[in-house]
Design an enzyme around this catalytic site. Structure first.
Site, PDB file in Angstrom:
ATOM      1  N   HIS A 178       0.927  -1.365   0.211  1.00  6.89           N
ATOM      2  CA  HIS A 178      -0.381   0.040  -0.355  1.00  6.89           C
ATOM      3  C   HIS A 178       1.162   1.443   0.623  1.00  6.89           C
ATOM      4  CE1 HIS A 178      -3.983   2.211   0.475  1.00  6.89           C
ATOM      5  NE2 HIS A 178      -2.971   2.737   1.408  1.00  6.89           N
ATOM      6  N   GLU A 179       2.067   1.142   0.809  1.00  3.59           N
ATOM      7  CA  GLU A 179       3.059   2.509   0.742  1.00  3.59           C
ATOM      8  C   GLU A 179       3.634   2.303  -0.253  1.00  3.59           C
ATOM      9  OE1 GLU A 179       1.617   4.505   3.490  1.00  3.59           O
ATOM     10  OE2 GLU A 179       0.593   3.528   4.244  1.00  3.59           O
ATOM     11  N   HIS A 192       1.724   4.198  -3.289  1.00  2.00           N
ATOM     12  CA  HIS A 192       1.998   5.891  -2.799  1.00  2.00           C
ATOM     13  C   HIS A 192       3.138   6.506  -3.292  1.00  2.00           C
ATOM     14  CE1 HIS A 192      -2.136   6.748  -0.937  1.00  2.00           C
ATOM     15  NE2 HIS A 192      -1.624   5.478   0.254  1.00  2.00           N
TER      16      HIS A 192
END
Length: 348
Positions: free
Chosen positions: A16-17, A20
């Protein structure tokens, strides 16, 4: 297996990170910190201007983008590699990047598992009711196709029947002979998981059950594997969104919520690598969808903020934004402890 489950959960947070981080770098934004976990940094190193860290509380993660905190506080950041200087579309793309990578990971898992061969229940009839008997079907018949669409596994039957209209044409194999049978599905109504008699689930059924002893491995071409991956991804999204809808509408109990203990426990019960990956893929979809909810402190609320600021030209005062952020964090902590309480209650 418990350690593997914890690592899987940490890996999904990393994915997920990473979403980003990657989209931010593509958009030309400097990433100052990439952290797995919150709180005090246990260890870290710096690479290409970004500090990569492992923090004390492993219940999430974050990336710190240059200029993002200053923009939230109403201050100007004029350098080109600042988040504040990017277009509304780029900001939305960066904020969506985490969920996008979670979704992409799930699709890739489904794709490669399908490509490598999937262990399935074969479309062999183990039991049948009056409707199927009257159509001339027998126990032991293998369904080859429905309305000229090839059937490789028993789970495919339900989706094909659900989309079909009117009478079905079934091609079956019996005693090494290929036969054609016709029947019309019946509409079956059952009470939903909420046990509310007013909430009925209706679906089409042809009145057959699988032979649980007939297992096989189905291999798919590249195109079929991709199609299968998208289909399973869609099924996961529909299931999660429907569960959230029932929870919000009150037709599901909050007692059904699971926390970190429950999730890790479920992951640890996976008895093979493929099962672990399948559960991880579903959890990745879950993580992506939950982060898109319009709850302060989640990506969804920040995306909503970008839309309101740049399209409707509505900006909340900084104190109100901070108060909403704290309320969002408080709500998420409450949900986390409620899930943990439910997990411990089930264990006891």
């Amino acid at each position: 297996m418990f350690i593997v489950a914890v690592l899987m959960l940490a890996f999904l947070i990393f994915v997920h990170e990473l979403g980003h981080f990657t989209i931010a770098r593509i958009c030309g934004v400097k990433v100052e910190v990439f952290s797995i976990g919150f709180g005090k940094k246990l260890c870290f190193f710096k690479l290409f201007g970004t500090q990569f860290a492992l923090s004390l509380i492993p219940l999430g993660g974050y990336v710190k983008l240059k200029g993002m905190d200053k923009e939230e506080n109403g201050m100007n950041e004029t350098t080109d590699d600042s988040y504040a200087q990017k277009s509304p579309f780029q900001k939305l793309w960066i904020l969506f990047g985490g969920a996008f990578f979670n979704f992409l990971f799930a699709i890739l898992v489904y794709f490669f598992l399908a490509l490598g061969g999937e262990k399935v229940l074969l479309p062999v009839i183990g039991d049948l009711d009056k409707n199927a008997l009257e159509a001339g079907l027998l126990k032991g018949d293998k369904i080859l196709s429905i309305n000229h669409k090839k059937i490789a596994s028993f789970r495919e039957i339900r989706s094909v029947v659900a989309r079909a209209r009117g009478e079905l044409v079934l091609e079956i194999e019996r005693n090494h002979q290929v036969l054609e049978k016709r029947l019309t599905p019946k509409i079956v109504a059952v009470i939903s998981d909420s046990n509310d008699p007013n909430e009925m689930i209706r679906y089409k059924a042809i009145g057959i059950k699988p032979d649980m002893q007939k297992m096989g491995v189905v291999s798919y071409s590249l195109f079929q594997a991709f199609e299968k991956a998208l289909s399973r991804f869609k099924e996961g999204v529909v299931l999660i969104v429907d569960s959230l809808r029932r929870l919000i509408m009150g037709s599901s109990s909050v007692k059904e919520l699971s926390g970190v203990v429950g999730i890790v426990g479920a992951l640890s019960h996976a008895n093979s690598l493929s099962m672990l990956l399948l559960f991880g893929a579903f959890l990745s979809i879950n993580l992506g969808i939950l982060n898109l909810l319009p709850i302060p402190a989640l990506d969804g609320a920040q995306m909503l903020g970008v839309v309101f600021k740049n399209i409707f030209h509505i900006t909340l005062p900084t104190p109100i934004q901070n108060a909403l952020w704290l309320a969002g964090v408080g709500f998420l902590v409450f949900i986390m402890f409620l899930g943990l309480f439910n997990d411990l209650t089930r264990l006891l």
